[in-house]
Design a protein around this motif. Structure first.
Motif, PDB file in Angstrom:
ATOM      1  N   LEU A  92       0.876  -1.164   0.000  1.00 22.96           N
ATOM      2  CA  LEU A  92       0.000   0.000   0.000  1.00 22.96           C
ATOM      3  C   LEU A  92       0.916   1.217   0.000  1.00 22.96           C
ATOM      4  N   ILE A  93       0.961   1.925  -1.116  1.00 24.71           N
ATOM      5  CA  ILE A  93       1.942   2.992  -1.329  1.00 24.71           C
ATOM      6  C   ILE A  93       1.238   4.341  -1.351  1.00 24.71           C
ATOM      7  N   CYS A  94       1.622   5.230  -0.426  1.00 24.48           N
ATOM      8  CA  CYS A  94       1.029   6.563  -0.382  1.00 24.48           C
ATOM      9  C   CYS A  94       1.636   7.429  -1.486  1.00 24.48           C
ATOM     10  N   ASN A  95       0.775   7.988  -2.321  1.00 27.09           N
ATOM     11  CA  ASN A  95       1.240   8.860  -3.405  1.00 27.09           C
ATOM     12  C   ASN A  95       1.799  10.180  -2.898  1.00 27.09           C
ATOM     13  N   GLN A  96       1.405  10.590  -1.684  1.00 29.91           N
ATOM     14  CA  GLN A  96       1.831  11.885  -1.174  1.00 29.91           C
ATOM     15  C   GLN A  96       3.161  11.814  -0.423  1.00 29.91           C
ATOM     16  N   CYS A  97       3.259  10.945   0.579  1.00 36.95           N
ATOM     17  CA  CYS A  97       4.463  10.926   1.416  1.00 36.95           C
ATOM     18  C   CYS A  97       5.387   9.751   1.114  1.00 36.95           C
ATOM     19  N   GLY A  98       4.934   8.790   0.322  1.00 40.17           N
ATOM     20  CA  GLY A  98       5.768   7.648  -0.038  1.00 40.17           C
ATOM     21  C   GLY A  98       5.754   6.506   0.971  1.00 40.17           C
ATOM     22  N   LEU A  99       5.060   6.678   2.095  1.00 42.35           N
ATOM     23  CA  LEU A  99       4.970   5.601   3.082  1.00 42.35           C
ATOM     24  C   LEU A  99       4.468   4.347   2.383  1.00 42.35           C
ATOM     25  N   THR A 100       5.155   3.242   2.612  1.00 45.71           N
ATOM     26  CA  THR A 100       4.772   1.982   1.992  1.00 45.71           C
ATOM     27  C   THR A 100       4.572   0.952   3.080  1.00 45.71           C
ATOM     28  N   GLN A 101       3.394   0.383   3.110  1.00 43.17           N
ATOM     29  CA  GLN A 101       3.072  -0.632   4.106  1.00 43.17           C
ATOM     30  C   GLN A 101       2.905  -1.966   3.401  1.00 43.17           C
ATOM     31  N   GLU A 102       3.487  -2.994   3.999  1.00 44.42           N
ATOM     32  CA  GLU A 102       3.411  -4.342   3.449  1.00 44.42           C
ATOM     33  C   GLU A 102       2.371  -5.136   4.221  1.00 44.42           C
ATOM     34  N   VAL A 103       1.468  -5.738   3.490  1.00 41.26           N
ATOM     35  CA  VAL A 103       0.508  -6.652   4.083  1.00 41.26           C
ATOM     36  C   VAL A 103       0.482  -7.896   3.190  1.00 41.26           C
ATOM     37  N   SER A 104       0.064  -8.994   3.746  1.00 38.64           N
ATOM     38  CA  SER A 104      -0.078 -10.176   2.909  1.00 38.64           C
ATOM     39  C   SER A 104      -1.462 -10.746   3.116  1.00 38.64           C
ATOM     40  N   SER A 105      -1.903 -11.482   2.125  1.00 34.57           N
ATOM     41  CA  SER A 105      -3.247 -12.036   2.198  1.00 34.57           C
ATOM     42  C   SER A 105      -3.247 -13.437   1.605  1.00 34.57           C
ATOM     43  N   HIS A 106      -3.483 -14.398   2.462  1.00 31.41           N
ATOM     44  CA  HIS A 106      -3.598 -15.768   1.978  1.00 31.41           C
ATOM     45  C   HIS A 106      -4.850 -15.914   1.112  1.00 31.41           C
ATOM     46  N   ALA A 107      -5.936 -15.257   1.497  1.00 33.88           N
ATOM     47  CA  ALA A 107      -7.193 -15.358   0.749  1.00 33.88           C
ATOM     48  C   ALA A 107      -7.040 -14.816  -0.670  1.00 33.88           C
ATOM     49  N   VAL A 108      -6.410 -13.656  -0.808  1.00 32.67           N
ATOM     50  CA  VAL A 108      -6.191 -13.085  -2.141  1.00 32.67           C
ATOM     51  C   VAL A 108      -5.279 -14.010  -2.937  1.00 32.67           C
ATOM     52  N   GLY A 109      -4.238 -14.517  -2.276  1.00 33.16           N
ATOM     53  CA  GLY A 109      -3.316 -15.438  -2.948  1.00 33.16           C
ATOM     54  C   GLY A 109      -4.016 -16.693  -3.431  1.00 33.16           C
ATOM     55  N   ARG A 110      -4.867 -17.255  -2.598  1.00 37.79           N
ATOM     56  CA  ARG A 110      -5.614 -18.460  -2.953  1.00 37.79           C
ATOM     57  C   ARG A 110      -6.501 -18.188  -4.166  1.00 37.79           C
ATOM     58  N   ASP A 111      -7.211 -17.056  -4.145  1.00 33.07           N
ATOM     59  CA  ASP A 111      -8.117 -16.731  -5.250  1.00 33.07           C
ATOM     60  C   ASP A 111      -7.355 -16.459  -6.550  1.00 33.07           C
ATOM     61  N   LEU A 112      -6.236 -15.755  -6.448  1.00 35.69           N
ATOM     62  CA  LEU A 112      -5.443 -15.491  -7.653  1.00 35.69           C
ATOM     63  C   LEU A 112      -4.821 -16.774  -8.193  1.00 35.69           C
ATOM     64  N   ALA A 113      -4.356 -17.654  -7.303  1.00 35.57           N
ATOM     65  CA  ALA A 113      -3.786 -18.933  -7.745  1.00 35.57           C
ATOM     66  C   ALA A 113      -4.854 -19.748  -8.472  1.00 35.57           C
ATOM     67  N   TRP A 114      -6.077 -19.760  -7.937  1.00 41.04           N
ATOM     68  CA  TRP A 114      -7.172 -20.477  -8.575  1.00 41.04           C
ATOM     69  C   TRP A 114      -7.457 -19.890  -9.963  1.00 41.04           C
ATOM     70  N   ALA A 115      -7.529 -18.573 -10.049  1.00 41.97           N
ATOM     71  CA  ALA A 115      -7.806 -17.915 -11.329  1.00 41.97           C
ATOM     72  C   ALA A 115      -6.694 -18.196 -12.336  1.00 41.97           C
ATOM     73  N   ALA A 116      -5.442 -18.177 -11.880  1.00 46.66           N
ATOM     74  CA  ALA A 116      -4.312 -18.444 -12.772  1.00 46.66           C
ATOM     75  C   ALA A 116      -4.353 -19.886 -13.283  1.00 46.66           C
ATOM     76  N   ARG A 117      -4.601 -20.828 -12.373  1.00 48.60           N
ATOM     77  CA  ARG A 117      -4.679 -22.245 -12.782  1.00 48.60           C
ATOM     78  C   ARG A 117      -5.810 -22.459 -13.789  1.00 48.60           C
ATOM     79  N   ALA A 118      -6.906 -21.758 -13.608  1.00 49.92           N
ATOM     80  CA  ALA A 118      -8.063 -21.922 -14.492  1.00 49.92           C
ATOM     81  C   ALA A 118      -7.731 -21.593 -15.940  1.00 49.92           C
ATOM     82  N   VAL A 119      -6.761 -20.727 -16.163  1.00 45.28           N
ATOM     83  CA  VAL A 119      -6.382 -20.363 -17.531  1.00 45.28           C
ATOM     84  C   VAL A 119      -4.996 -20.890 -17.909  1.00 45.28           C
TER      85      VAL A 119
END
Length: 154
Positions: A92-119
């Motif tokens: 998550l990158i702030c356009n104004q001050c440049g602060l960058t926060q790292e987060v991870s998401s297993h749920a997003v990863g699972r859904d993207l992996a499923w979508a990638a495998r599907a194609v």
């Protein structure tokens, strides 16, 4: 730094003095840094390191999962925590001050992996960069807007 040292020891990797200093510079910054920014910060601390050496260290740190490359900024950030194989790292990158926060998401990863495998797609990297406004800049902007509105009402 304790996590970096433990991971290097566990994998039998050498944590050289320059690797340690570059990692410390990244860890102290809340915004992504370019290689030349790192060279300048090292120089300010009294160490002259050639840019190519810093680039090699950055390649090592990224390859070992100790740092991330922020593609949109051509810059690097210390990895905040370990990730699972299916996790997607989200910046998550702030356009104004440049602060960058790292987060991870297993749920997003699972859904993207499923979508990638599907194609029949094999992802090379599981990283998302989202530009926007951090809470501090949003609050500051809101207070500026409130002050402007107050002046306009008078």
């Amino acid at each position: 730094m304790a996590r970096v040292e433990a991971l290097c020891a566990q994998k039998g990797l050498r944590l050289t003095a320059l690797r340690r200093r570059v990692m410390r510079v990244l860890a102290e910054s809340h915004s992504p840094l370019g290689a030349y920014d790192i060279v300048e910060r090292l120089a300010a601390g009294g160490e002259q390191s050639p840019p190519m050496s810093v680039y090699r260290v950055l390649d090592f740190l990224v390859a070992e999962g100790l740092a991330h490359r922020i593609e949109s900024r051509n810059a690097y950030l210390a990895c905040a925590h370990p990730h699972g194989d299916e996790d997607v790292v989200v910046f998550l990158i702030c356009n104004q001050c440049g602060l960058t926060q790292e987060v991870s998401s297993h749920a997003v990863g699972r859904d993207l992996a499923w979508a990638a495998r599907a194609v029949g797609f094999t992802p090379r990297q599981r990283v998302l960069e989202i530009a926007g406004q951090c809470a501090r800049c949003h609050a500051h902007g809101a207070s500026e807007n409130d002050a402007s509105a107050d002046k306009a009402e008078r």
